[in-house]
Design an enzyme around this catalytic site. Structure first.
Site, PDB file in Angstrom:
ATOM      1  N   CYS A   1      -5.224  -3.324   2.668  1.00 40.16           N
ATOM      2  CA  CYS A   1      -4.712  -3.704   4.035  1.00 40.16           C
ATOM      3  C   CYS A   1      -5.733  -3.751   4.762  1.00 40.16           C
ATOM      4  O   CYS A   1      -6.874  -4.751   4.673  1.00 40.16           O
ATOM      5  CB  CYS A   1      -4.027  -2.352   4.362  1.00 40.16           C
ATOM      6  SG  CYS A   1      -3.312  -2.240   5.995  1.00 40.16           S
TER       7      CYS A   1
ATOM      8  N   LYS B   1      -8.812   2.446  -2.117  1.00 39.33           N
ATOM      9  CA  LYS B   1      -9.059   1.355  -1.237  1.00 39.33           C
ATOM     10  C   LYS B   1     -10.553   2.231  -0.050  1.00 39.33           C
ATOM     11  O   LYS B   1     -11.160   3.424  -0.354  1.00 39.33           O
ATOM     12  CB  LYS B   1      -7.951   1.692   0.364  1.00 39.33           C
ATOM     13  CG  LYS B   1      -8.102   0.948   1.673  1.00 39.33           C
ATOM     14  CD  LYS B   1      -7.091   1.378   2.443  1.00 39.33           C
ATOM     15  CE  LYS B   1      -6.850   1.126   3.837  1.00 39.33           C
ATOM     16  NZ  LYS B   1      -6.101   0.845   4.625  1.00 39.33           N
TER      17      LYS B   1
ATOM     18  N   GLU C   1       0.758  -1.307   0.126  1.00 41.46           N
ATOM     19  CA  GLU C   1       0.316  -0.082  -0.192  1.00 41.46           C
ATOM     20  C   GLU C   1       1.039   1.186  -0.393  1.00 41.46           C
ATOM     21  O   GLU C   1       1.801   0.838   0.458  1.00 41.46           O
ATOM     22  CB  GLU C   1      -0.774  -0.375   1.527  1.00 41.46           C
ATOM     23  CG  GLU C   1      -1.690   0.929   1.714  1.00 41.46           C
ATOM     24  CD  GLU C   1      -2.417   1.093   3.187  1.00 41.46           C
ATOM     25  OE1 GLU C   1      -2.061   0.038   4.112  1.00 41.46           O
ATOM     26  OE2 GLU C   1      -3.260   1.783   3.026  1.00 41.46           O
TER      27      GLU C   1
HETATM   28  C1  ACM Z   1      -3.994  -0.383   7.321  1.00 41.45           C
HETATM   29  O1  ACM Z   1      -4.879  -0.287   6.725  1.00 41.45           O
HETATM   30  N1  ACM Z   1      -3.047   0.917   6.311  1.00 41.45           N
HETATM   31  C2  ACM Z   1      -4.166   0.237   8.387  1.00 41.45           C
END
Ligand code: ACM
Length: 262
Positions: A144, A111, A40
């Site tokens: 993530c 995301k 990420e």
């Molecule tokens: C995250 O979503 N970077 C913990």
């Protein structure tokens, strides 16, 4: 057989050029992979103090030095690459994963489930949960903290993903406990590419790992060093969705019982 892998490294906050250099040095170690996954926000680092700080190193995909570099690497190594980046779209920032291949840019995922202070910086994703056909497999991207939500795994699984590229900046090792279950429940491969190192008050856990459709972690990196790993997989393992001779993880669903979810 096919080869999938990850690159684990430590981005430098706000320093796109330094991050490109670091990734460039590691790419040759993963050249045998058909599909390789980076963490990420690999372009920018993670723990921005303010949205303005994040804005300064965000890039529009069509004008991005980072995207150009990833495409050039995919062409050079004749492979598919998923990488997390800090995406600017007009005035909006997204925590994005791009998929590129030897033919160039293929698509992106933004995301959806933002973690802690990300809520002050990024907008929740607006690109849906795409699944991309890249020839040897179908693949999708999650980022993530998305891993906490079983709904997203089910959706990409039901859309046909054989491999989920899970670009991460994980802090705890809870993902190592949960993700094998998702791999099993949807019968797919998952590549979790994590970063390591400390930025301000956050330490990231490394331990990138690859899970097979039988819930086995078939590869795991150390917690605090650069790591590049490539493993052989048989994609047909992700195409058998039966858990017993009479039980199929998708066909056996009875959605009329799930209305309370919506
Ligand atoms: C995250 O979503 N970077 C913990």
């Amino acid at each position: 057989m096919n080869k999938i892998g990850y690159i684990q490294f430590q981005p430098i906050l706000g320093n796109l050029d330094a991050n490109i250099k670091k990734i460039q040095a590691l790419f040759p170690l993963g050249e045998k992979a058909d599909l390789i996954v980076l963490p990420e926000l690999a372009s920018s680092g993670y723990n921005f103090a303010t949205r303005d700080e994040a804005l300064k190193c965000a890039e529009e995909i069509t004008k991005s030095k980072f995207v150009e570099f990833i495409i050039a690497s995919a062409k050079k190594q004749n492979q598919y690459i998923v990488a997390g980046m800090n995406e600017k779209d007009g005035d909006t920032l997204f925590n994005t994963g791009i998929l590129v291949g030897p033919q160039g840019f293929i698509g992106k995922y933004q995301k959806i489930h933002l973690f802690l202070n990300e809520k002050d910086i990024f907008k929740p994703g607006e690109a849906g949960l795409p699944v991309f056909d890249i020839g040897f497999c179908k693949t999708s991207i999650l980022i993530c903290f998305d891993y906490i939500f079983p709904e997203v795994w089910r959706i990409v699984g039901m859309k046909g993903a054989d491999i989920v590229c899970h670009a991460s900046n994980l802090i705890t090792t809870n993902a190592q406990k949960c993700i094998p279950a998702q791999a099993f429940m949807n019968k797919l491969f998952i590549v979790t590419a994590n970063r390591y190192g400390t930025e301000g008050d956050i330490t990231f856990g490394g331990n990138s790992f690859i899970t097979n459709p039988d819930a086995q972690i078939i590869d795991q990196a150390v917690s605090d060093k650069d790591a590049v790993s490539v493993v052989d997989i048989d994609i047909s393992e992700a195409r058998n969705k039966f858990v017993t001779s009479r039980n199929h993880v998708f066909i056996d669903r009875i959605p009329s019982n799930y209305k309370d979810l919506i």
